[in-house]
Design a protein around this motif. Structure first.
Motif, PDB file in Angstrom:
ATOM      1  N   UNK A 142     -17.759  23.912 -23.926  1.00 35.86           N
ATOM      2  CA  UNK A 142     -19.157  24.028 -23.175  1.00 35.86           C
ATOM      3  C   UNK A 142     -19.693  25.316 -22.773  1.00 35.86           C
ATOM      4  N   UNK A 143     -18.486  26.206 -22.531  1.00 31.10           N
ATOM      5  CA  UNK A 143     -18.616  27.533 -21.773  1.00 31.10           C
ATOM      6  C   UNK A 143     -17.832  28.635 -22.630  1.00 31.10           C
ATOM      7  N   UNK A 144     -18.051  29.677 -22.351  1.00 31.35           N
ATOM      8  CA  UNK A 144     -17.204  30.976 -22.717  1.00 31.35           C
ATOM      9  C   UNK A 144     -15.754  30.881 -22.227  1.00 31.35           C
ATOM     10  N   UNK A 145     -15.546  30.161 -21.051  1.00 30.43           N
ATOM     11  CA  UNK A 145     -13.922  30.064 -20.766  1.00 30.43           C
ATOM     12  C   UNK A 145     -13.598  29.126 -21.592  1.00 30.43           C
ATOM     13  N   UNK A 146     -14.172  28.099 -22.068  1.00 33.78           N
ATOM     14  CA  UNK A 146     -13.480  26.907 -22.834  1.00 33.78           C
ATOM     15  C   UNK A 146     -13.141  27.519 -24.215  1.00 33.78           C
ATOM     16  N   UNK A 147     -14.154  28.453 -24.659  1.00 32.21           N
ATOM     17  CA  UNK A 147     -13.783  28.961 -26.006  1.00 32.21           C
ATOM     18  C   UNK A 147     -12.726  29.899 -26.022  1.00 32.21           C
ATOM     19  N   UNK A 148     -12.460  30.758 -25.003  1.00 35.62           N
ATOM     20  CA  UNK A 148     -11.505  31.518 -24.534  1.00 35.62           C
ATOM     21  C   UNK A 148     -10.161  31.075 -24.664  1.00 35.62           C
ATOM     22  N   UNK A 149     -10.283  29.874 -23.934  1.00 31.66           N
ATOM     23  CA  UNK A 149      -8.958  29.009 -23.609  1.00 31.66           C
ATOM     24  C   UNK A 149      -8.460  28.603 -25.113  1.00 31.66           C
ATOM     25  N   UNK A 150      -9.369  28.135 -25.907  1.00 28.20           N
ATOM     26  CA  UNK A 150      -9.028  27.539 -27.238  1.00 28.20           C
ATOM     27  C   UNK A 150      -8.261  28.505 -27.958  1.00 28.20           C
ATOM     28  N   UNK A 151      -9.176  29.740 -28.003  1.00 24.14           N
ATOM     29  CA  UNK A 151      -8.530  30.902 -28.909  1.00 24.14           C
ATOM     30  C   UNK A 151      -7.357  31.310 -28.361  1.00 24.14           C
ATOM     31  N   UNK A 152      -7.054  31.494 -27.206  1.00 19.95           N
ATOM     32  CA  UNK A 152      -5.780  31.967 -26.348  1.00 19.95           C
ATOM     33  C   UNK A 152      -4.546  31.053 -26.749  1.00 19.95           C
ATOM     34  N   UNK A 153      -4.819  29.862 -26.565  1.00 22.63           N
ATOM     35  CA  UNK A 153      -3.769  28.890 -26.795  1.00 22.63           C
ATOM     36  C   UNK A 153      -3.441  28.797 -28.141  1.00 22.63           C
ATOM     37  N   UNK A 154      -4.175  28.867 -29.306  1.00 22.48           N
ATOM     38  CA  UNK A 154      -4.046  28.837 -30.530  1.00 22.48           C
ATOM     39  C   UNK A 154      -3.383  30.001 -30.872  1.00 22.48           C
ATOM     40  N   UNK A 155      -3.756  31.333 -30.292  1.00 23.71           N
ATOM     41  CA  UNK A 155      -3.034  32.537 -30.762  1.00 23.71           C
ATOM     42  C   UNK A 155      -1.628  32.550 -30.322  1.00 23.71           C
ATOM     43  N   UNK A 156      -1.454  31.766 -29.132  1.00 23.06           N
ATOM     44  CA  UNK A 156       0.042  31.813 -28.566  1.00 23.06           C
ATOM     45  C   UNK A 156       0.756  30.937 -29.319  1.00 23.06           C
ATOM     46  N   UNK A 157       0.311  30.155 -29.975  1.00 29.98           N
ATOM     47  CA  UNK A 157       1.221  28.882 -30.627  1.00 29.98           C
ATOM     48  C   UNK A 157       2.125  29.513 -31.391  1.00 29.98           C
TER      49      UNK A 157
END
Length: 102
Positions: free
Chosen positions: A87-102
């Motif tokens: 829904x928000x920029x924060x949601x998108x950032x969290x998805x990328x951050x979590x995927x990038x750290x996996x």
């Protein structure tokens, strides 16, 4: 009416991809800004609370953002088949951050 504002929240600027050392969220912010600038549009500050629908991006623009992210960082959370509530920029950032750290 002048150049687009270049305001980006730095709240996630230091999240990096563990495997590659890439600042995934910083890259995301930069790509979103570039795509909006290429359209010659102004945009709000990219804070976590900004709804994605308020950004002057159409579906093809979002495809470009995702494609550039994969090219530049090797991170594509959408290739997993998992669905996300974005829904928000924060949601998108969290998805990328979590995927990038996996």
């Amino acid at each position: 009416t002048g150049k687009p504002r270049h305001l980006v929240s730095l709240a996630y600027a230091t999240l990096t991809c563990v495997n590659s050392g890439i600042d995934v969220v910083g890259a995301l912010n930069g790509i979103i800004v570039k795509v909006i600038q290429m359209k010659g549009k102004a945009f709000p500050a990219l804070t976590d609370e900004v709804p994605l629908a308020e950004l002057p991006l159409e579906s093809m623009d979002w495809a470009e953002v995702v494609g550039r992210m994969e090219t530049d960082t090797g991170v594509d959370p959408f290739s997993t088949g998992e669905s996300f509530q974005l829904q928000t920029i924060g949601d998108l950032r969290r998805v990328y951050a979590q995927t990038g750290q996996a």
